[in-house]
Design an enzyme around this catalytic site. Structure first.
Site, PDB file in Angstrom:
ATOM      1  N   GLN A 128      -5.275   6.443   8.879  1.00  0.00           N
ATOM      2  CA  GLN A 128      -4.439   5.742   7.887  1.00  0.00           C
ATOM      3  C   GLN A 128      -2.973   5.938   8.260  1.00  0.00           C
ATOM      4  O   GLN A 128      -2.584   5.603   9.357  1.00  0.00           O
ATOM      5  CB  GLN A 128      -4.754   6.250   6.483  1.00  0.00           C
ATOM      6  CG  GLN A 128      -6.133   5.808   6.002  1.00  0.00           C
ATOM      7  CD  GLN A 128      -6.096   4.567   5.131  1.00  0.00           C
ATOM      8  OE1 GLN A 128      -5.407   4.501   4.126  1.00  0.00           O
ATOM      9  NE2 GLN A 128      -6.853   3.565   5.509  1.00  0.00           N
ATOM     10  N   ASP A 129      -2.176   6.500   7.347  1.00  0.00           N
ATOM     11  CA  ASP A 129      -0.746   6.627   7.630  1.00  0.00           C
ATOM     12  C   ASP A 129      -0.341   8.036   7.989  1.00  0.00           C
ATOM     13  O   ASP A 129       0.830   8.383   7.898  1.00  0.00           O
ATOM     14  CB  ASP A 129       0.067   6.150   6.430  1.00  0.00           C
ATOM     15  CG  ASP A 129       0.231   4.643   6.474  1.00  0.00           C
ATOM     16  OD1 ASP A 129      -0.175   4.051   7.480  1.00  0.00           O
ATOM     17  OD2 ASP A 129       0.751   4.077   5.510  1.00  0.00           O
ATOM     18  N   ALA A 130      -1.305   8.873   8.363  1.00  0.00           N
ATOM     19  CA  ALA A 130      -0.923  10.231   8.763  1.00  0.00           C
ATOM     20  C   ALA A 130      -0.298  10.193  10.154  1.00  0.00           C
ATOM     21  O   ALA A 130      -0.515   9.254  10.912  1.00  0.00           O
ATOM     22  CB  ALA A 130      -2.140  11.139   8.749  1.00  0.00           C
ATOM     23  N   GLY A 278       4.767   8.082   6.752  1.00  0.00           N
ATOM     24  CA  GLY A 278       3.498   8.789   6.917  1.00  0.00           C
ATOM     25  C   GLY A 278       3.684  10.267   6.672  1.00  0.00           C
ATOM     26  O   GLY A 278       4.794  10.778   6.764  1.00  0.00           O
TER      27      GLY A 278
END
Length: 498
Positions: A128-130, A278
């Site tokens: 995802q946005d990590a 993120g």
């Protein structure tokens, strides 16, 4: 053309004007020249390089996040007494700048760092946005910052000649904490600079006169109360500065500034200048990170899925522009509508022996194998935002309760409880763990025992002196039972009765 004249045209006048759209397209026939398109944006939106290549909502997001970036916000930050503030330790000027940044002075107060960024799905910790951050880069000082918070106490004067006094409270004053809470104080009741303190410890000792006049009348029981200033629950730090001064009214004022060194950790928030935000998913050692054939190791790895649906092409352009800037030792102009064109950067990259696409062959740092696909890697200006996990982490076992409902307090600052809602309840029931509900919604919240009359069902009580149970309607009798219920429900019943 007359130089340096701004003329405002209305729609009628515009009909008869021949307006050039840029300075280099002016001919003898033109009557006016339009402002540069980059002057369209405000201060924050102006920091986005190549913003004309981005989807508009992403520019809006960055407009909000640019204000949350840590940097070198004031040159007198160590002399100021802000209630809270952040300072980035090694701020850098962006390699890809925009012309308005030079005008607004942002270049003199940088708000981020140039990071080597690879776009890659690696280990799964950047789902995802990590983002994945190079732990060794953090050990060398990347994205470190200091957080400052100010605590203050004043010696107030009260009617009747009483006053507060800043001192180490003596045992016996009302609300005295245990002795170890005052261990960090000096003789004058104030903590010394450079002392390590943690949440709940007293940093300014203070006693005040009793609150109400009734307490004065019984001189024998007259005792002061403890109104010391404690470090906030859950925070830690080092005393940075202690200021002793007087207020306008002539009262003594003590200000203690505490600093906390913040090192990037899992859960800290980062963002590029294109609305690509993120949180850190993992910190990987240098040797576990992928590397190029030149031995370049990224500081940051973002997920490729963050690019296609968001259409932040500006970030891809910034990445190759930053790469060229680092190779050529030149800053790159990324001003929207008039920055260094993509074609030029591509040609220049090839001169330095790199692919014009910005992709490179990379090797897996863990297995040492060459990766099948080439990886897009370049330099992007990243911002550390002030949403840090150390400011948000919150858990509670037992703690303070509200006086009215006897339920746990609300919010992290007051050591509050975490609310169980209807949907959480449904999950526990569906899981077959419904006995936990008794625990969460009653035993860990506000259990209370009330007496109920079996004859008339009204709330009753136990008379301690006579040692009997009494119903307000039926009088004293033995057919009265104890019922366990939520105190908030008992309160509702009494409000309805009233």
């Amino acid at each position: 053309l007359i130089g340096n004249v701004i003329e405002y045209l209305d729609a009628e006048e515009e009909e008869n004007a021949y307006i050039a759209l840029s300075l280099d397209s002016i001919t003898k026939e033109h009557t006016h020249c339009e402002f540069p398109a980059a002057s369209l944006f405000g201060v924050v939106a102006s920091v986005i390089p190549y913003s004309n290549h981005n989807h508009s909502p992403r520019n809006t997001f960055e407009g909000a996040m640019g204000k949350q970036a840590l940097g070198f916000s004031y040159s007198n930050i160590f002399k100021r007494a802000d209630s809270r503030g952040h300072l980035l330790h090694y701020p850098q000027v962006p390699l890809v700048y925009t012309k308005p940044m030079k005008v607004t002075g942002v270049m003199n107060r940088p708000f981020g760092q140039n990071m080597v960024v690879a776009v890659l799905s690696y280990t799964g910790y950047n789902i995802q946005d990590a983002v994945i951050i190079n732990k060794s880069a953090v050990d060398r000082g990347l994205a470190r910052s200091t957080f400052f918070r100010l605590y203050e106490a004043e010696e107030h004067r009260y009617p009747g000649g009483t006053y507060d006094s800043i001192e180490i409270p003596k045992p016996g004053v009302k609300g005295y904490y245990a002795q170890e809470f005052y261990s960090k104080l000096e003789e004058d009741g104030i903590v010394m600079p450079e002392v390590e303190v943690k949440g709940g410890e007293v940093i300014i000792g203070r006693t005040s006169p009793p609150r109400f006049l009734e307490e004065f009348k019984e001189i024998e029981t007259y005792s002061r109360r403890d109104t010391s200033v404690l470090l906030r629950h859950g925070e830690k730090g080092i005393v940075d500065n202690v200021i002793l001064t007087n207020t306008v009214d002539g009262n003594v004022l003590v200000r203690v500034r505490v600093r906390d060194h913040r090192i990037p950790e899992i859960g800290d928030k980062f963002a590029s200048r294109h609305g690509q935000k993120g949180v850190v998913g993992i910190l990987l050692n240098h040797e576990d990170m992928p590397f190029t054939e030149d031995g370049i190791v990224p500081d940051l790895i973002i997920n490729p899925h963050a690019i296609p649906s968001r259409m932040t092409i500006g970030q891809l352009l910034e990445s190759i522009a930053g790469k060229y800037a680092a190779l050529s030792c030149n800053f790159v102009d990324g001003t929207p509508f008039e920055g260094t064109p993509e074609e030029f950067i591509r040609k220049e990259l090839e001169k330095y022996g790199f692919k014009s696409t910005g992709k490179e062959v990379m090797y897996n740092g863990i297995t040492g194998e060459k990766m099948v696909a080439e990886v897009f890697i370049g330099i992007v200006y990243y911002q550390k935002l002030h949403h840090m996990v150390s400011d948000k982490i919150h858990a509670r076992t037992r703690g303070p309760v509200q006086i009215l409902t006897r339920q746990p307090t609300e919010g992290r600052a007051r050591e509050g409880g975490l609310r169980i809602g209807e949907m959480e309840r449904d999950c526990l029931i569906a899981y077959g763990a419904s006995s936990i509900l008794q625990d969460l919604l009653l035993d860990l919240s506000d259990p209370t025992i009330v007496y109920v009359c079996r004859k008339c069902n009204s709330l009753s009580y136990f008379d301690e002196k006579k040692n009997i149970t009494v119903c307000p309607l039926c009088g004293p009798h033995t057919n009265i039972v104890k019922v366990k219920m939520s105190y908030a429900f008992k309160l509702l019943l009494q409000e309805l009765i009233s």
